[in-house]
Structures are given as C-alpha cells and as structure tokens.
Enzyme design. Sequence first.
Site, mmCIF file in Angstrom:
data_model
loop_
_atom_site.group_PDB
_atom_site.id
_atom_site.type_symbol
_atom_site.label_atom_id
_atom_site.label_comp_id
_atom_site.label_asym_id
_atom_site.label_seq_id
_atom_site.Cartn_x
_atom_site.Cartn_y
_atom_site.Cartn_z
ATOM 1 N N GLY A 92 -121.150 38.809 -4.712
ATOM 2 C CA GLY A 92 -121.212 38.330 -3.728
ATOM 3 C C GLY A 92 -120.623 39.201 -2.525
ATOM 4 O O GLY A 92 -121.485 39.395 -1.850
ATOM 5 N N GLN A 165 -116.664 40.274 3.776
ATOM 6 C CA GLN A 165 -117.976 40.089 3.724
ATOM 7 C C GLN A 165 -118.843 40.046 4.389
ATOM 8 O O GLN A 165 -119.136 40.299 5.211
ATOM 9 C CB GLN A 165 -118.133 39.580 1.734
ATOM 10 C CG GLN A 165 -117.500 39.286 0.931
ATOM 11 C CD GLN A 165 -118.093 38.935 -0.576
ATOM 12 O OE1 GLN A 165 -118.597 37.541 -0.279
ATOM 13 N NE2 GLN A 165 -117.558 39.684 -1.486
ATOM 14 N N ASP A 315 -108.032 38.642 -3.842
ATOM 15 C CA ASP A 315 -108.140 38.300 -5.231
ATOM 16 C C ASP A 315 -107.429 38.379 -6.428
ATOM 17 O O ASP A 315 -107.403 38.691 -7.807
ATOM 18 C CB ASP A 315 -109.094 40.078 -5.841
ATOM 19 C CG ASP A 315 -109.904 39.675 -4.897
ATOM 20 O OD1 ASP A 315 -110.591 38.607 -4.743
ATOM 21 O OD2 ASP A 315 -110.760 41.045 -4.664
HETATM 22 C C1 S3P Z 1 -114.676 41.657 -0.353
HETATM 23 C C2 S3P Z 1 -113.803 40.702 -0.421
HETATM 24 C C3 S3P Z 1 -112.814 39.159 -0.914
HETATM 25 C C4 S3P Z 1 -112.922 39.902 -2.373
HETATM 26 C C5 S3P Z 1 -114.148 40.768 -3.305
HETATM 27 C C6 S3P Z 1 -114.357 42.251 -2.091
HETATM 28 C C7 S3P Z 1 -115.127 43.134 0.367
HETATM 29 O O1 S3P Z 1 -114.383 38.758 -0.626
HETATM 30 O O2 S3P Z 1 -112.876 38.729 -2.785
HETATM 31 O O3 S3P Z 1 -113.585 41.018 -4.066
HETATM 32 O O4 S3P Z 1 -115.574 43.969 -0.881
HETATM 33 O O5 S3P Z 1 -115.263 42.749 1.375
HETATM 34 P P1 S3P Z 1 -114.265 37.764 1.024
HETATM 35 O O6 S3P Z 1 -114.354 38.319 1.854
HETATM 36 O O7 S3P Z 1 -115.239 36.563 0.545
HETATM 37 O O8 S3P Z 1 -112.601 37.171 1.159
#
Ligand code: S3P
Length: 432
Positions: A92, A165, A315
Amino acid sequence: MISNKINTALKGLPKIPGDKSISHRSIIIPSISNGICEVSNLLKSDDVINTLEAFKCMGVNITEQNGKVTIYGKGMNSLKKPKKEIYLGNSGTSARLLAGLLSSQSFNSKLIGDKSLSSRPMKRISDPLKKMNAEIYDNNGKLPMEIKGKELLSTSIDIKIPSAQIKSGIILAALNTNGTTEIVENHISRDHTEIMLQSFEADIDILKNNSKKIIKIKGKKELISKNIDVPCDLSSSAFFIVAAIINDDSKIKLCNININPTRNGILIALEKMGADINYFNERTSNNEKVCDIEVSNSKLTGCDLDSDFSKLMIDEYPILAVAASFADSPSIFRGLGELRVKESDRLNLIMLNLQRCGVKCKIENDDLHIFPSKNFDIKNKSIKTDYDHRIAMAFAVMGTKIGPLKIEDANSINTSFPSFVDEFNKIGAHIS
Ligand code: S3P
C-alpha cells in the site's frame, strides 16, 4: 508455519531488519534527487523490492554491493516512462506514494498489485491528487490505476484521514509542481517523508498548531542526495518485545531501533500496561530518533487506549491484542476503523483469531474489547491470516505461549520480515 509453545525463556539479541517505511522512502527520494546515495540496512522484503524494481523500470541506476544499495539519482525529471505496468505486490505504501509521484511526471503509467492490494482503497489518494488537477483513472477507487502524468496545480489540501501514505503521496506530487502546495494534516501520522526531504534540502516548511500540522512545499527545488543508514523497524521489533514480555524469564535486547515519536505508540501502550522496557544509547541517525531497547518478562494490566493512540501505532494492534490477552484485567482499544482497510480486515481477523485461541473479545463500533482469563481453551489451532503478514507474526508470538498454533499462508511474512522465523528460533522459540 507452526508456532510451538516454549517452556524455556527467550534470551538474546535478535537482529531486526531495516524499517519498512523508511526503506521505501530511501529508494523513492534518492531516485528523484541529484547525486549518489548509499543506503545501508535497507529492508530486503517483498514490499521494498517491489518499490526498488519500480524505479529500475523507470531507468534509475540502482546497484548493490556488500549489503549496501547505491542509487544514482539524476533529478526529479530524469525518470523514464516504464515499458510495462508497475507491479507493486502487497504494498500500500508503494501504491499511494507512487500515485502521487507519477501524477506530476511527464509520462503515463499504470499501477497494479496483488489480490489484497487490488482490494484496498485508492480514492483516498486519487481524490486529493485530483484537486491538484491530476488525471487518474482507477477501477472503482481501487487498482489498477492509470496515471496520465502532467503539470499539476499547487493548491491547499486538507487531509481528513489519518494517513502518512496519503500525506506522502501528495508531498511527492508537490515536489514537481510549480508554486507552493499547502497540506493541512488534521491527525498526526508518521513523518519519515518530511524528515528525509528536509535533509535532502527540499523547500519544505512545517508548522505545528495543536494536533494540526501544516506542510508547505515549494515545488521544482532540486533535491540533493545524502547517504542513508536505515534504522531497524519498531513495528517488526514489537513481535519480539511482546514475546519477551509474555514468556516467563525472558530478557532480550534490540539494537538501533527507530523510535520516531510519531510512531512509538506501542512502547507507550506496553509501558502503560506495566511492561519492563528500558532504553539505552538514544541518538539520531539521518534525523530519525533511534536507541537500543531491553525488554524483560513482565506482568501486564489491561488498559483503555483512546482513538488518538491509533495514529501512533496503527500497525501494532495485532501484537498489542496478543499482549492484552495475557493481562490481568480487560483492555479496550478505541477507534480502530483504519484497521479494516489494511492488508486484510485486521480488526475482524484479530477478533476471530483471539476467539480461536480461547480469548473472549468483541468489537463494538470500531473499538476492540479484550477480556483475558488465565485459561486458554483453544477452539481451533488454525490461524486465519488472509495473507496478512502482521496477523501471521502476531499469532506466531501467541503460539510461543499457548501453542502449537498453525499459521495459515505464513509466507506473507516475506512482505516485511523474511528472517522472522530464524531470528525467533535463535533466541529460543520453536517455530517451524
Ligand atoms: C505507512 C503508513 C501507514 C502504515 C503502513 C506504512 C507508511 O499506513 O499502516 O504500514 O510507510 O507511510 P497509512 O498511511 O494508511 O496509515
């Protein structure tokens, strides 16, 4: 994977791999900067390898020698149109960050992923990018996502969902946009992107106003590469920390762990529950806070964590739920809606698997309630993971205390922690 109960203590010094979030950024940012970047301790997991391959496909020269990865950056507009779709596997972070970066490039691209990633929401990143005039065609808000790269407009964007993200995707789009983009972040989220960009001399200003943060990025500023030493991942450490807390007579030490205060909720929560955690050698590395951590077997008390906590440790709820199952009183973890849209519906899988292990628990609205008891009347030894690495690892830790547990589809752990089993067995676990 079978995780067997151990009747001996966990002791020693497991080696925790490089931080996943920082590893992604350590490929993306140097690839659009000027100069040579040597990255040490880059996480070599499936997710990060997918990001690395994506940049190689876009013409970035990336080599590897003696465990160090070298990225030869030639600036923001040196990326080439990839010859085929960019496959991002389960990641993601890669999908949201690349959606932003590629929106303001001068070529078209298409992002695809595995079954889990293809079911995750992408409107959360395409909607704010469209406010900057981005042209993105998705599949009902999901991957595949076709991006028609173009000159974007700088504007002000208010982020309502707590997500690093989304924030990072917009920042990456703004870097190649004329004018100043303003991002208003209403909830705290991990700030690795901002920290790295500041050290790469981006024109980025950050203003904090209570829980709000305003980030201003003036685009088209050349980024200057720096070498990066990726600290070890607190999210991966959390499995070892909880294993040591719940297994009698255990004591382990973890070195060079990232304790960035936008991400350290798991440590605060476990200490609140009574865990014996000690910190040594606090220092900074590439402006990220790191330290060594020693953890011993501890008695835990249940706790009530409000939804603000979830921003600091989204997480870590699977492994915190395992810890709470061994406390001497109930726990409530509130405001966990975001867990439903992770690599799996993590909220439901935590409840289902705790119930299989004989732990009483329930979900009310987006709150998870756990009612521990001393007796683990295991209903089903098989743990359902839906290929989610963090569910697999959290219940492997549960197995070290009440097992054997059979963790289904456990090769998902290669997403973030390929050496998980070896490192656990080195300190006395029996995971096969
Ligand atoms: C991450 C942000 C988090 C986290 C993911 C890594 C990142 O997600 O859960 O494992 O590296 O920016 P979200 O931005 O959807 O909260």
